[in-house]
Design an enzyme around this catalytic site. Structure first.
Site, PDB file in Angstrom:
ATOM      1  N   GLY A  82       1.233  -1.166  -0.368  1.00  0.00           N
ATOM      2  CA  GLY A  82      -0.205   0.027  -0.208  1.00  0.00           C
ATOM      3  C   GLY A  82       0.729   1.294  -0.075  1.00  0.00           C
ATOM      4  N   HIS A  83       2.234   1.033   0.221  1.00  0.00           N
ATOM      5  CA  HIS A  83       3.294   2.363   0.263  1.00  0.00           C
ATOM      6  C   HIS A  83       4.426   2.236  -0.335  1.00  0.00           C
ATOM      7  CE1 HIS A  83       5.927   5.429   1.288  1.00  0.00           C
ATOM      8  NE2 HIS A  83       4.621   5.524   2.304  1.00  0.00           N
ATOM      9  N   PHE A  84       4.242   2.905  -2.311  1.00  0.00           N
ATOM     10  CA  PHE A  84       3.013   3.305  -2.248  1.00  0.00           C
ATOM     11  C   PHE A  84       1.525   1.955  -3.737  1.00  0.00           C
ATOM     12  CE2 PHE A  84       5.204   6.534  -1.575  1.00  0.00           C
ATOM     13  CZ  PHE A  84       4.392   7.735  -0.730  1.00  0.00           C
TER      14      PHE A  84
END
Lengths: 148, 84
Positions: free
Chosen positions: A45-47
């Site tokens: 999720g990052h990123f």
């Protein structure tokens, strides 16, 4: 305490242990390293579609090496002292370069002071090319309790 | 050095670590660092280190543990100055 005993005393485990080895440790500072496993969950999720290690995780890595390992060493070496735990109390970090999945980093910490149970350190993180990735100061209170 | 003079020199040291500066308006000997000024234990250490420098005294662990209020800090500072 030797390096192995300090690593054994760390209160973390996967996926939140960010110290692989301690290269050097003495009264004045510590050098340790960690390789960021490319499968760590936060990279999803990052990123989105562009994984980069979050700054908070770089900060955590510097704190685990520079404050927690050193705090355990210093408190364990006081006469009659038990190796304690370290509560993070403040950070001031500047970030210079990204750290990508799979990169190995070294953390170098220098003690500024350790008094009245407060450990205050200069820390910097280097990548494998020897470039400074981030640097700043971290502090924490060495305690015998886990939850403050 | 009397207690008023000590308070006057303590105030700027404490101010650095207080967010709500209005809480310093009625600073007196009964002011508690943690309850009244919302200072955490780590910043309490910084205050004690700054006090050592400002008053050129050395504060030991036992004395430090007493320094939870302005009044208690003044007592420790007076004692350490007298011991010099």
């Amino acid at each position: 305490m030797n390096k192995e005993e300090i690593l054994d005393h760390l209160p973390y485990s996967k996926p939140f242990l960010f110290v692989d080895t301690i290269e050097e440790i003495d009264e004045n500072g510590v050098t340790g390293s960690y390789t960021f496993d490319k499968d760590l969950d936060f990279y999803k999720g990052h990123f989105k579609d562009a994984p980069v290690t979050p700054g908070v995780i770089l900060t955590e890595t510097m704190a685990q090496v520079g404050l927690v390992c050193l705090g355990i060493y210093l408190s364990g070496n006081v006469e009659g002292g038990l190796p304690g735990h370290v509560m993070l109390t403040s950070t001031a970090i500047d970030f210079m370069k990204p750290v990508y999945p799979g990169e190995k980093v070294s953390v170098i910490a220098e003690k500024i002071y350790f008094r009245f149970k407060k450990l205050h350190c200069n820390v910097q993180m280097l990548n494998e090319a020897g470039e400074v990735v981030c640097k700043g100061t971290v502090s924490g209170m060495v305690t015998n309790k886990m939850n403050g | 050095m009397n207690r008023e003079e000590i308070i006057a020199r303590l105030k700027p040291i404490i101010k650095v670590y207080v967010d709500d500066k209005s809480s310093l308006d009625h600073l007196d000997e009964s002011t508690d660092f943690i309850k009244d000024l919302k200072i955490n234990s780590a910043n309490l250490v910084d205050i004690v280190l700054d006090v050592e420098e400002e008053f050129a005294i050395e504060i030991d662990n036992t004395a430090m543990e007493k320094m939870l209020s302005v009044g208690a800090s003044i007592a420790v500072i007076e004692q350490k100055l007298a011991d010099k």
